[in-house]
Design a protein around this motif. Structure first.
Motif, PDB file in Angstrom:
ATOM      1  N   TYR A   4       0.909  -1.232   0.001  1.00  0.00           N
ATOM      2  CA  TYR A   4      -0.084  -0.159  -0.159  1.00  0.00           C
ATOM      3  C   TYR A   4       0.820   1.313  -0.155  1.00  0.00           C
ATOM      4  O   TYR A   4       0.526   2.172  -0.688  1.00  0.00           O
ATOM      5  CB  TYR A   4      -1.064   0.006   1.178  1.00  0.00           C
ATOM      6  CG  TYR A   4      -2.000  -0.943   1.230  1.00  0.00           C
ATOM      7  CD1 TYR A   4      -3.163  -1.027   0.302  1.00  0.00           C
ATOM      8  CD2 TYR A   4      -1.732  -2.269   1.765  1.00  0.00           C
ATOM      9  CE1 TYR A   4      -4.079  -1.947   0.367  1.00  0.00           C
ATOM     10  CE2 TYR A   4      -2.658  -3.126   1.906  1.00  0.00           C
ATOM     11  CZ  TYR A   4      -3.751  -3.386   1.111  1.00  0.00           C
ATOM     12  OH  TYR A   4      -4.904  -4.077   1.177  1.00  0.00           O
ATOM     13  N   ILE A   5       2.149   1.251   0.717  1.00  0.00           N
ATOM     14  CA  ILE A   5       2.978   2.447   0.898  1.00  0.00           C
ATOM     15  C   ILE A   5       3.363   2.756  -0.764  1.00  0.00           C
ATOM     16  O   ILE A   5       3.654   3.725  -1.116  1.00  0.00           O
ATOM     17  CB  ILE A   5       4.198   2.127   1.776  1.00  0.00           C
ATOM     18  CG1 ILE A   5       3.656   2.044   3.153  1.00  0.00           C
ATOM     19  CG2 ILE A   5       5.074   3.036   1.449  1.00  0.00           C
ATOM     20  CD1 ILE A   5       4.518   1.496   4.136  1.00  0.00           C
ATOM     21  N   LEU A   6       3.802   1.501  -1.473  1.00  0.00           N
ATOM     22  CA  LEU A   6       4.331   1.592  -2.568  1.00  0.00           C
ATOM     23  C   LEU A   6       3.600   2.246  -3.820  1.00  0.00           C
ATOM     24  O   LEU A   6       3.838   2.638  -4.401  1.00  0.00           O
ATOM     25  CB  LEU A   6       4.841   0.057  -3.191  1.00  0.00           C
ATOM     26  CG  LEU A   6       6.168  -0.564  -2.424  1.00  0.00           C
ATOM     27  CD1 LEU A   6       6.508  -1.952  -2.737  1.00  0.00           C
ATOM     28  CD2 LEU A   6       7.561   0.350  -2.690  1.00  0.00           C
ATOM     29  N   LEU A   7       2.073   1.566  -3.521  1.00  0.00           N
ATOM     30  CA  LEU A   7       1.063   2.036  -4.205  1.00  0.00           C
ATOM     31  C   LEU A   7       0.937   3.832  -4.269  1.00  0.00           C
ATOM     32  O   LEU A   7       0.798   4.321  -5.253  1.00  0.00           O
ATOM     33  CB  LEU A   7      -0.063   1.625  -3.879  1.00  0.00           C
ATOM     34  CG  LEU A   7      -1.569   1.927  -4.893  1.00  0.00           C
ATOM     35  CD1 LEU A   7      -1.350   1.265  -6.071  1.00  0.00           C
ATOM     36  CD2 LEU A   7      -2.701   1.287  -4.308  1.00  0.00           C
ATOM     37  N   VAL A   8       1.059   4.199  -3.066  1.00  0.00           N
ATOM     38  CA  VAL A   8       0.887   5.624  -2.897  1.00  0.00           C
ATOM     39  C   VAL A   8       2.221   6.349  -3.244  1.00  0.00           C
ATOM     40  O   VAL A   8       2.217   7.424  -4.331  1.00  0.00           O
ATOM     41  CB  VAL A   8       0.927   6.088  -1.395  1.00  0.00           C
ATOM     42  CG1 VAL A   8       1.127   7.465  -1.046  1.00  0.00           C
ATOM     43  CG2 VAL A   8      -0.373   5.544  -0.811  1.00  0.00           C
ATOM     44  N   ALA A   9       3.200   5.657  -3.209  1.00  0.00           N
ATOM     45  CA  ALA A   9       4.507   6.082  -3.827  1.00  0.00           C
ATOM     46  C   ALA A   9       4.647   6.128  -5.129  1.00  0.00           C
ATOM     47  O   ALA A   9       5.138   7.389  -6.003  1.00  0.00           O
ATOM     48  CB  ALA A   9       5.675   5.447  -3.229  1.00  0.00           C
ATOM     49  N   GLY A  10       4.027   5.240  -5.973  1.00  0.00           N
ATOM     50  CA  GLY A  10       3.680   5.154  -7.280  1.00  0.00           C
ATOM     51  C   GLY A  10       3.039   6.406  -8.079  1.00  0.00           C
ATOM     52  O   GLY A  10       3.586   7.035  -9.050  1.00  0.00           O
ATOM     53  N   PHE A  11       1.960   6.632  -7.415  1.00  0.00           N
ATOM     54  CA  PHE A  11       1.097   7.530  -7.636  1.00  0.00           C
ATOM     55  C   PHE A  11       1.637   9.050  -7.532  1.00  0.00           C
ATOM     56  O   PHE A  11       1.816   9.853  -8.240  1.00  0.00           O
ATOM     57  CB  PHE A  11      -0.204   7.720  -6.573  1.00  0.00           C
ATOM     58  CG  PHE A  11      -1.309   6.746  -7.180  1.00  0.00           C
ATOM     59  CD1 PHE A  11      -1.866   6.771  -8.387  1.00  0.00           C
ATOM     60  CD2 PHE A  11      -1.736   5.892  -6.234  1.00  0.00           C
ATOM     61  CE1 PHE A  11      -2.920   6.028  -8.752  1.00  0.00           C
ATOM     62  CE2 PHE A  11      -2.780   5.006  -6.692  1.00  0.00           C
ATOM     63  CZ  PHE A  11      -3.357   4.833  -7.857  1.00  0.00           C
ATOM     64  N   VAL A  12       2.479   9.105  -6.553  1.00  0.00           N
ATOM     65  CA  VAL A  12       3.150  10.614  -6.305  1.00  0.00           C
ATOM     66  C   VAL A  12       4.496  10.673  -7.477  1.00  0.00           C
ATOM     67  O   VAL A  12       4.464  11.755  -7.984  1.00  0.00           O
ATOM     68  CB  VAL A  12       4.087  10.471  -4.928  1.00  0.00           C
ATOM     69  CG1 VAL A  12       5.096  11.630  -4.876  1.00  0.00           C
ATOM     70  CG2 VAL A  12       3.198  10.550  -3.754  1.00  0.00           C
TER      71      VAL A  12
END
Length: 320
Positions: A4-12
């Motif tokens: 989930y952290i990687l998902l948010v980082a990807g969006f950024v």
């Protein structure tokens, strides 16, 4: 928790990368005295299609070509209905004459070409029957057609540059700053796309969703996020030609380069559902072209039609 952290980082990464990429691409168009539409159809389309290329070519090298076809088909449908639809809701998109005369029809023809070469003119494929293979020869034919399209775009760019000669009303970034923003933008888009795809796929598998459904939706949406973010950013900056050209050019790039290259590396498996999805893509491409012709604009009402159409498609693939 990590996924989930990687998902948010990807969006950024995607959002900032797209912002830099649009700014640099717009500057390139002005530096070279080339219309933004041409940059959108080539440089921006290439950059935002990097995730599709990475996913599909990697799948081909691993012999998992079913994912390659569903990824590209799902991405192109997402681009046409969600990317253009959402961009139209933010700000009405003006559609260039050249896009309607040449590039939209080229996108439709490229889809038909892939469908015909994959199925060998089999009518059974249109009913979702049979299993087919897009071989290396067919992949080579698709690549040649894609290169021919690129040559046409380059020639059009040279002609447009000559017509724009003498127009000095440009405020551009320095070549060095433009180059840095372009590289950082592409890197952000590619990294963000991969982070989103990998983490979203892990999350989807944890919920027990099928591989075909994941390819058409989760992976397709993830790899199309660069197109979505780039087009929204471009439309908000009044770079409408860049926004629409990005979508159409990316779809042609996905079919011509990504599928063509994947098939040349390793023959692509095309099952009955994939054939139906390609037929649906042809229909959606024609629908979006017709919606664009009305007033040569894609306004909020057309955007809403596109979003509703995607909801129907999503419901169809979820229930089949």
């Amino acid at each position: 928790m990590l996924k989930y952290i990687l998902l948010v980082a990807g969006f950024v990464c995607l959002i900032k990368g797209a912002d830099f990429f649009v700014e640099a691409s717009s500057s390139i168009a002005k530096l070279l005295k080339v219309p933004s539409l041409v940059i959108g159809l080539t440089v921006v389309a290439f950059g935002t299609s990097l995730p599709e290329a990475a996913v599909s070519i990697s799948a081909a090298m691993k012999g998992q070509n079913a994912l390659a076809m569903s990824n590209v088909t799902g991405s192109n449908i997402f681009n046409l209905l969600i990317v253009l639809g959402v961009s139209a809701l933010f700000m009405g998109l003006t559609v260039d004459d050249d896009l309607l005369r040449k590039d939209f029809p080229a996108s439709v023809l490229m889809t038909v070409l892939v469908l015909v070469l994959a199925t060998g003119f089999s009518l059974k494929a249109f009913r979702g029957g049979g299993d087919y293979v897009l071989g290396r020869l067919q992949g080579g034919i698709i690549l040649v057609c894609f290169i021919a399209y690129l040559v046409m775009i380059v020639l059009a760019a040279l002609k447009a540059r000559n017509l724009m000669e003498g127009d000095e009303d440009y405020k551009v970034l320095s070549p060095v700053k433009t180059g840095v923003l372009l590289v950082v933008g592409i890197a952000g888009i590619a990294l963000g796309g991969n982070l989103v795809v990998d983490s979203a796929t892990d999350i989807a598998l944890a919920f027990g969703l099928s591989q075909n459904f994941i390819g058409l939706t989760i992976v397709a949406m993830g790899t199309s996020l660069p197109e979505l973010v780039t087009s929204i950013v471009a439309s908000r900056k009044n770079e409408n030609d860049l926004a629409v050209g990005n979508v159409v050019g990316s779809n042609i790039f996905n079919l011509g380069f990504v599928i063509g290259s994947a098939a040349v590396i390793s023959p692509v498996a095309v099952d009955g559902n994939a054939c139906i999805d390609l037929v649906i893509l042809v229909g959606i491409s024609v629908l979006c072209m017709l919606l664009s012709i009305t007033g040569k604009k894609i306004e909020k009402k057309e955007g809403i039609i596109m979003l509703i159409t995607y909801a129907v498609f999503f419901a169809y693939i979820y229930t089949r």
